[in-house]
Each structure stands twice: as C-alpha cells, then as structure tokens.
Enzyme design. Sequence first.
Site, PDB file in Angstrom:
ATOM      1  N   ASP A 125       1.883   3.945   2.853  1.00  0.00           N
ATOM      2  CA  ASP A 125       0.866   4.805   2.236  1.00  0.00           C
ATOM      3  C   ASP A 125       1.474   5.992   1.462  1.00  0.00           C
ATOM      4  O   ASP A 125       1.660   5.890   0.247  1.00  0.00           O
ATOM      5  CB  ASP A 125      -0.138   5.276   3.307  1.00  0.00           C
ATOM      6  CG  ASP A 125      -1.512   5.589   2.752  1.00  0.00           C
ATOM      7  OD1 ASP A 125      -1.747   5.352   1.557  1.00  0.00           O
ATOM      8  OD2 ASP A 125      -2.380   6.055   3.525  1.00  0.00           O
ATOM      9  N   GLU A 147     -11.180   3.374   5.760  1.00  0.00           N
ATOM     10  CA  GLU A 147     -10.104   4.217   6.312  1.00  0.00           C
ATOM     11  C   GLU A 147     -10.796   5.237   7.218  1.00  0.00           C
ATOM     12  O   GLU A 147     -10.629   5.221   8.425  1.00  0.00           O
ATOM     13  CB  GLU A 147      -9.340   4.908   5.177  1.00  0.00           C
ATOM     14  CG  GLU A 147      -8.232   5.869   5.659  1.00  0.00           C
ATOM     15  CD  GLU A 147      -7.541   6.623   4.517  1.00  0.00           C
ATOM     16  OE1 GLU A 147      -8.068   6.637   3.388  1.00  0.00           O
ATOM     17  OE2 GLU A 147      -6.461   7.210   4.772  1.00  0.00           O
ATOM     18  N   HIS A 149      -9.505   1.131  -1.545  1.00  0.00           N
ATOM     19  CA  HIS A 149      -9.467   1.743  -0.221  1.00  0.00           C
ATOM     20  C   HIS A 149     -10.894   1.684   0.343  1.00  0.00           C
ATOM     21  O   HIS A 149     -11.841   2.110  -0.325  1.00  0.00           O
ATOM     22  CB  HIS A 149      -9.061   3.212  -0.303  1.00  0.00           C
ATOM     23  CG  HIS A 149      -7.599   3.452  -0.516  1.00  0.00           C
ATOM     24  ND1 HIS A 149      -6.893   2.899  -1.542  1.00  0.00           N
ATOM     25  CD2 HIS A 149      -6.711   4.220   0.181  1.00  0.00           C
ATOM     26  CE1 HIS A 149      -5.629   3.311  -1.462  1.00  0.00           C
ATOM     27  NE2 HIS A 149      -5.485   4.110  -0.442  1.00  0.00           N
ATOM     28  N   HIS A 157       0.860  -1.191   0.000  1.00  0.00           N
ATOM     29  CA  HIS A 157       0.000   0.000   0.000  1.00  0.00           C
ATOM     30  C   HIS A 157       0.895   1.239   0.000  1.00  0.00           C
ATOM     31  O   HIS A 157       1.335   1.703   1.056  1.00  0.00           O
ATOM     32  CB  HIS A 157      -0.925  -0.027   1.223  1.00  0.00           C
ATOM     33  CG  HIS A 157      -1.931   1.086   1.258  1.00  0.00           C
ATOM     34  ND1 HIS A 157      -3.126   0.989   1.941  1.00  0.00           N
ATOM     35  CD2 HIS A 157      -1.940   2.324   0.700  1.00  0.00           C
ATOM     36  CE1 HIS A 157      -3.810   2.113   1.799  1.00  0.00           C
ATOM     37  NE2 HIS A 157      -3.102   2.953   1.058  1.00  0.00           N
TER      38      HIS A 157
HETATM   39  N1  HPA Z   1      -6.483   7.482   1.231  1.00  0.00           N
HETATM   40  C1  HPA Z   1      -7.166   7.808   0.130  1.00  0.00           C
HETATM   41  N2  HPA Z   1      -6.598   8.312  -0.946  1.00  0.00           N
HETATM   42  C2  HPA Z   1      -5.281   8.492  -0.943  1.00  0.00           C
HETATM   43  C3  HPA Z   1      -4.526   8.172   0.163  1.00  0.00           C
HETATM   44  C4  HPA Z   1      -5.152   7.636   1.303  1.00  0.00           C
HETATM   45  O1  HPA Z   1      -4.556   7.327   2.350  1.00  0.00           O
HETATM   46  N3  HPA Z   1      -3.246   8.472  -0.159  1.00  0.00           N
HETATM   47  C5  HPA Z   1      -3.245   8.941  -1.417  1.00  0.00           C
HETATM   48  N4  HPA Z   1      -4.481   8.960  -1.900  1.00  0.00           N
HETATM   49 ZN    ZN Z   2      -3.679   4.832   0.467  1.00  0.00          ZN
END
Ligand code: HPA
Ligand code: ZN
Length: 332
Positions: free
Chosen positions: A280, A202, A199, A19
């Site tokens: 990330d 989160e 994703h 990731h």
């Molecule tokens: N989340 C969503 N979009 C993103 C992220 C993330 O952590 N990093 C880069 N684009």
């Molecule tokens: Zn991400």
Amino acid sequence: MNNISIVEFIKQSPKAELHLHIEGTLEPEQMFSLAKRNNVQIPFKNIGEAKNAYNFSNLESFLKIYYEGAKVLLKEEDFFDLTWAYALKCKEDNIVHTEIFFDPQTHTNRGIDFDIVINGIYKALTKAEKEFGLSFKIIMCFLRHLNEQECFNILDQALAHKDKIFGVGLDSLEIGNPPKKFEKLFKKAAENNFITVAHAGEEGPPEYIWEALNLLNVKRIDHGVQCLKDEKLVEKLSKSQIPLTVCPLSNIKLGVFDKLNDHNLKKMLDKKLMVMVNSDDPAYFGGYLNQNLIETQAALNLSSEDIKTLLINSFKSSFLSEERKKVWINKI
Ligand code: HPA
Ligand code: ZN
C-alpha cells in the site's frame, strides 16, 4: 518448513505487488532531501519528527500527512527518483512484477503538469525493466473526495498517455464517497480501454464492494477486507475469484484491525477468496512487501501452503499475460 525457512521462502520467491501507491513510497529521508533540493517547506523539523507523526488513527488522518508529503515532488526528476527508489526495493524484495498506482490530481491541483508526473514515473520503471527485468503496469487513481467533473478532466488528460497508463482506480477518502458517485466516469474509462479497479471495503461497508463490482465493473477490489460482513458477497467473490488486494500493515496502521493477530486474511484464505499481500504505502506503514508477508505469517501462523497460495495468487491476480503468469508460478 520451520519459521526460519518460511522467512527464507518468502524472501527468495518471486512476487508480484498489485497494490502500491508510488506517492506512499516517499521515505522521510527522501522527503527531506527533495524539500531541500526544491526549496519547499515541510511541517517537520527533522526525520524523527516526521516518523513520530506517522501515528494514524484512521484513513483520513493518514491522507492529510500523505498529501502534505507529496508537496516536495515538483519536477520530472523528483518523480523519477521516487519511483527509482521503489524499483530498487522491488529488486531487494524479489518483486519481479509491480502494478503501481499514482494520483495525478494530488499534483495537478498544485500546478504540476500531468506530463511531468507520468513521464518521471514511466522513465524510472522502464529503466528498471531494462536493467533488472522488473515488469510493470501503471494504474491512475482518481481521488474520490473530489467531484465527478474534476475526475473527467484528469481522464481527458490521461488519454494522451494511453501508451503508459494501463488502467484506472479509485482511492482517497472512502466513507461518504461511494463507487456509484463515479459510475459515468468509469464507463467512459472502460470505453477508452482502461481496465478498472477500485479501493472498496477498506473502511467502507460491503455495499461499496457491491457497487464497485456492479457499477464500476472492476477487475479487482483494492483492500476489500470488509467483505466478510456479507455472506452473499463472500459467495460472489469466491465464485468469481475476483481478486482482493489485501494490505495487512496498512490495515493495522489505519485502525481497520486493532492488531495483526486480529486480521481476517487467514479467514479469507480459508473461504477460498482470491487474496494476496501488498504494501500500500510502505514508507508510512512500516514495511515493504516482504515485511508485510513475514509479519503477517508470524501473527496469523500461516502455513507454508498459505504463503505459497498468496504468492501464486499475486501472479494469478495480475494483469500479466497468461503465459508470463505461468512462467512465474512455476518458479514458486
Ligand atoms: N486508501 C485510500 N486511499 C489511499 C490509500 C489507502 O490505503 N493510500 C493512498 N491513498
Ligand atoms: Zn491503497
């Protein structure tokens, strides 16, 4: 194993990173040098001012700065240099396999050709593979704040680069842009033999993780830390062993958890979820993969067995062949 040797174990073990947004590896120093090389204006006077601005309250406040920073990337050599710098970090951190995201729409919407972006990234990774054996996969992310048609257009452009792009993912602003918005798009991507990830969970609710699994047919969930709010979902994730690509320092920087001590990674491990640690957007969130592992180990008092599980999971959850997975896992 005492703490010092756990740190050494982390540093010396082979690792896979699953990731990682390549645009999120743009260090302030490189942002300034590319701004100068390309004669692009950036909203910071100096490197210190840029670093001070990396004080985010949530995902949205981060994304604003992240898209601003990406404006210094114009030419193929810029994408090459960006990716090469990350490949050298992989070497330093003993990352032997990486599966990176890129966001073509961040660039095509500024008038940069898709080919320039993918060719720069691909050439740097191919060089790293040749020179120091770094293996890789490239995953193209759709920006979920954009509409479905714009995403279909970028998928069409990706078809010409099927030899370089392994899969598709979904990133950018999560809340208000649920996976179900992209059900048809992901169906078309799958019909064209792209693997799918997204994703989810989160900042968004467990419902978004269910949608990613059931409607987008994803092979992995990126982040997924909100899953513990839904017992049935935990049961499903634990039974299926669908990987969750957790990013601890990112979660703290974006306020998903207040402090690293509050992170739920240890709880996820105890529930036998298929989790591993990733960085990330390391240039913005305060550390690359080893830093994430070292700080998280200390904050959550993870045992050497926990760390071993996380490292093994990084290979198990990768898109490497079963044979390559075994080779690396045997070295841990
Ligand atoms: N989340 C969503 N979009 C993103 C992220 C993330 O952590 N990093 C880069 N684009
Ligand atoms: Zn991400």
